[in-house]
Design a protein around this motif. Structure first.
Motif, PDB file in Angstrom:
ATOM      1  N   PHE A 129      58.847  -7.205 -65.337  1.00 53.17           N
ATOM      2  CA  PHE A 129      60.444  -7.358 -64.800  1.00 53.17           C
ATOM      3  C   PHE A 129      61.416  -6.692 -65.397  1.00 53.17           C
ATOM      4  O   PHE A 129      62.686  -6.538 -64.570  1.00 53.17           O
ATOM      5  N   GLU A 130      60.640  -5.561 -66.034  1.00 50.70           N
ATOM      6  CA  GLU A 130      62.175  -4.039 -66.399  1.00 50.70           C
ATOM      7  C   GLU A 130      61.355  -2.876 -65.173  1.00 50.70           C
ATOM      8  O   GLU A 130      63.043  -3.183 -64.921  1.00 50.70           O
ATOM      9  N   ASN A 131      61.338  -3.303 -64.008  1.00 52.09           N
ATOM     10  CA  ASN A 131      61.449  -2.604 -62.702  1.00 52.09           C
ATOM     11  C   ASN A 131      62.214  -3.522 -61.896  1.00 52.09           C
ATOM     12  O   ASN A 131      61.898  -3.662 -60.555  1.00 52.09           O
ATOM     13  N   TYR A 132      62.621  -5.101 -61.851  1.00 48.81           N
ATOM     14  CA  TYR A 132      62.576  -5.853 -61.023  1.00 48.81           C
ATOM     15  C   TYR A 132      64.480  -5.210 -60.602  1.00 48.81           C
ATOM     16  O   TYR A 132      65.170  -4.665 -61.327  1.00 48.81           O
ATOM     17  N   SER A 133      64.890  -5.406 -59.238  1.00 44.93           N
ATOM     18  CA  SER A 133      65.820  -4.897 -59.189  1.00 44.93           C
ATOM     19  C   SER A 133      66.418  -5.716 -57.470  1.00 44.93           C
ATOM     20  O   SER A 133      65.644  -6.741 -57.499  1.00 44.93           O
ATOM     21  N   PHE A 151      58.958 -15.067 -54.705  1.00 42.21           N
ATOM     22  CA  PHE A 151      59.724 -14.620 -54.748  1.00 42.21           C
ATOM     23  C   PHE A 151      60.100 -13.762 -55.819  1.00 42.21           C
ATOM     24  O   PHE A 151      60.797 -13.256 -56.127  1.00 42.21           O
ATOM     25  N   ILE A 152      59.085 -13.632 -57.230  1.00 49.66           N
ATOM     26  CA  ILE A 152      58.619 -13.011 -57.831  1.00 49.66           C
ATOM     27  C   ILE A 152      58.960 -11.476 -56.856  1.00 49.66           C
ATOM     28  O   ILE A 152      59.332 -10.073 -57.911  1.00 49.66           O
ATOM     29  N   SER A 153      57.480 -11.629 -56.248  1.00 48.69           N
ATOM     30  CA  SER A 153      57.876 -10.075 -55.008  1.00 48.69           C
ATOM     31  C   SER A 153      59.118  -9.243 -55.352  1.00 48.69           C
ATOM     32  O   SER A 153      59.155  -7.897 -54.153  1.00 48.69           O
ATOM     33  N   SER A 154      59.751 -10.436 -54.449  1.00 45.56           N
ATOM     34  CA  SER A 154      61.113  -9.913 -53.675  1.00 45.56           C
ATOM     35  C   SER A 154      61.904  -8.905 -54.319  1.00 45.56           C
ATOM     36  O   SER A 154      63.171  -8.346 -53.660  1.00 45.56           O
ATOM     37  N   PHE A 155      61.760  -8.991 -55.459  1.00 46.76           N
ATOM     38  CA  PHE A 155      62.576  -7.796 -56.508  1.00 46.76           C
ATOM     39  C   PHE A 155      61.965  -6.692 -56.717  1.00 46.76           C
ATOM     40  O   PHE A 155      62.767  -5.782 -57.128  1.00 46.76           O
ATOM     41  N   LYS A 156      60.934  -6.518 -55.629  1.00 48.47           N
ATOM     42  CA  LYS A 156      59.971  -4.695 -56.513  1.00 48.47           C
ATOM     43  C   LYS A 156      59.924  -4.823 -55.414  1.00 48.47           C
ATOM     44  O   LYS A 156      60.042  -4.928 -53.933  1.00 48.47           O
TER      45      LYS A 156
END
Lengths: 279, 309
Positions: free
Chosen positions: A52-56, A31-36
């Motif tokens: 977290f600043e690189n998440y999108s 789940f966390i990786s899916s934003f990177k």
């Protein structure tokens, strides 16, 4: 509460909690990786590091845009196949399981042993001849080709037989006195009583269908016809690689089954156990 | 007169009903019989036939006796069989006792919020092998900072290329399987534990039996049918394992065949190399093995039962 009891409570809860954390870990990390960007996971593996600043939400946008929304087609295919497979599977296996449980007839025990045999033989052994058979029926790349070899699930028969065995035979007798035919008894009297079994089996079959990979991979050839597991798997091959969609797609693909489970935990766990106890 | 025909009518109606009662079970079970013939007997006979014939190019297949079975005994097949056997052995070794111990704990009233934990432990079984495979592939990445390498680093073990060596690949696959099925087996054991008489425990307590003695002499015999059930499905699952290895390596073939299993062998020989004869021979060997295990299991558990009516 004495000291020993408190100590035991802490220790036991801690042990269970560790296993529960391990059980949920993959969901958390994916789940966390899916934003990177997916390439990051491919290159560095999954790491215990959160920037977290690189998440999108870029990866989630791909669900709509990638190859004209191919992901949504996989989703629809998965849903249609699941509905067809669960519907036919429930119908046929409850019919047979009930017949085996509630009637004495010649060949009954033999048939039950055959059911157990089918249950015990891994389908994977039969993938080659089944492929030839489905090919001869011209059902390659169709929903029917995916469903047909599993249309009368043996596990379902076993399950419904166990369940129906425990139901009172008096219901059938009184149904007969009231002028019900044998099928009337099944559809009007027994089916409603067997609802909990249908509930448990629905989730079990749905889970199997939603997650099945090997057989659909053999039958479904074109990308437009594929289901979620094989579609996602195809994103990992050197040809179709799109690791970004792979991550968001994998997360989205667990959601429905997870929601169904969380809404029906009791039925599900109870039903699952019921099939095993009297083996 | 009219009364008589009435009785007659009733008589034939009753006879028809009895006939229907006799006929009904055959109609109810007909779907299975048709299914069994079309999607079980036919494919198996076809596999036996294919396993004994040889096809060269587009010519019709020729009978070749046991030639394919002799060809089967090569390094690749032996690797695959060994991998499947070792994998099955270790999954059974872990997945039979561990969930039982955890189920006893969950059942013991010592665990706070046990319902929540039961659900959490069960969730892995819901996941598709693709998603789980993605996690295991990249948690066990050879990158020194990846999850598993970071974890073993705490114990001073150097970073491993987990999916590059045979033994470590076994470890990954066994952990994968344990992760996925632990919760399911716990559920099986939990329901079996409800069937064990509480009086027995109380009597044992009065006699001064320790917790371990109670576990060995009351719990284990009490859940024996479930232990056998779990053993059977574990053996079944172990020998038919393929999807897990496939998702870890993205292919039925792996470098050095370290991730080969019996089923991936069948798949690769059949679909990647078009060696249908050899693939079928492998299928028959696996089938024979599974059937032997089943017969033993049926002998022990007797699910048809003598007092099952």
């Amino acid at each position: 509460m004495n000291k020993k009891k408190i100590g035991l409570t802490v220790l036991a809860t801690l042990i269970i909690a560790i296993f529960a954390v391990i059980a949920l870990m993959p969901f958390f990390f994916l789940f966390i990786s899916s934003f990177k960007p997916g390439s990051e996971m491919i290159r560095n593996g999954l790491q215990f590091k959160f920037d977290f600043e690189n998440y999108s939400l870029v990866n989630y946008g791909l669900i709509n845009t990638e190859r004209d929304g191919i992901y949504k087609k996989w989703y629809v295919n998965s849903i249609v196949i699941m509905i067809l497979q669960v519907g036919t599977g429930l119908f046929f296996s409850s019919l047979v399981g009930y017949g085996l449980a509630k009637y004495r007839f010649k060949g009954r025990n033999t048939m039950f042993i055959l059911v157990l045999m089918v249950m015990m033989v891994p389908v994977e052994i039969l993938i080659l001849p089944l492929y030839k058979e489905i090919n001869a029926l011209k059902l390659i790349d169709t929903y029917a080709g995916v469903i047909l070899p599993f249309i009368v699930p043996a596990t379902g028969i076993f399950f419904f037989r166990q369940f129906a065995s425990g139901l009172p035979t008096e219901i059938m007798e009184s149904g007969r006195i009231d002028g019900c035919g044998e099928f009337g008894i099944f559809f009007k009297l027994m089916m409603p009583i067997m609802l909990p079994a249908y509930g448990a089996m629905t989730i079990l079959l749905a889970m199997g269908s939603w997650n099945s990979m090997v057989w659909p991979m053999i039958v479904l050839r074109t990308s437009e016809m594929q289901t979620l597991p094989i579609g996602l798997q195809s994103l990992l091959t050197p040809y179709g690689n799109n690791y970004d969609l792979l991550l968001s797609g994998a997360v989205m693909s667990v959601l429905p089954i997870l929601i169904i489970f969380l809404l029906n935990q009791k039925t599900f766990i109870a039903g699952m156990a019921a099939g095993s106890v009297k083996g | 007169m009219s009364k008589q025909t009435d009785i007659q009518k009733k008589g034939t109606k009753k006879a028809g009903k009895i006939r229907m009662i006799k006929l009904a079970p055959y109609i109810f079970t007909a779907p299975f019989v048709i299914y069994f013939l079309l999607f079980f007997i036919y494919p198996i006979t076809d596999t036996i036939k294919t396993s004994m014939s040889q096809q060269v190019g587009f010519a019709p297949p020729k009978f070749s006796g046991f030639a394919n079975y002799k060809l089967l005994i090569d390094d690749y097949f032996i690797m695959a069989t060994q991998n499947s056997a070792i994998y099955t052995f270790f999954t059974c070794l872990i997945l039979i006792p561990l969930p039982l111990l955890l189920a006893v704990l969950l059942d013991s009233k010592f665990v706070v919020r046990s319902e929540l934990f039961k659900s959490a432990l069960f969730i892995p079984a819901l996941t598709s092998v693709v998603m789980a495979g993605l996690f295991f592939k990249y948690a066990f990445s050879s990158n020194p900072n990846a999850l598993m390498n970071a974890f073993v680093g705490v114990f001073g073990i150097p970073p491993q290329g987990w999916l590059e060596k045979r033994t470590t690949t076994w470890i990954v696959l066994v952990l994968f399987c344990v992760w996925k099925w632990l919760g399911v087996n716990i559920v099986y054991y939990l329901s079996a534990l409800q069937m064990v008489s509480k009086d027995l425990y109380e009597a044992a307590m009065i006699d001064g039996a320790t917790a371990w003695e109670r576990f060995i002499h009351i719990t284990v015999p009490g859940v024996k049918p479930t232990i056998i059930y779990v053993l059977t499905i574990s053996i079944y699952g172990g020998f038919s394992m393929f999807a897990e290895a496939f998702t870890l390596f993205n292919s039925a073939r792996t470098p050095g065949d370290i991730g080969a299993t019996i089923v991936s062998y069948i798949y690769a020989q059949g679909f990647n190399r078009n060696n249908f004869g050899i693939a079928s021979a492998a299928g028959i060997v696996l089938l024979a093995g599974v059937l032997i295990i089943n017969i033993i299991q049926l002998r022990i558990t007797d699910p048809v039962g003598k007092n099952n009516d």
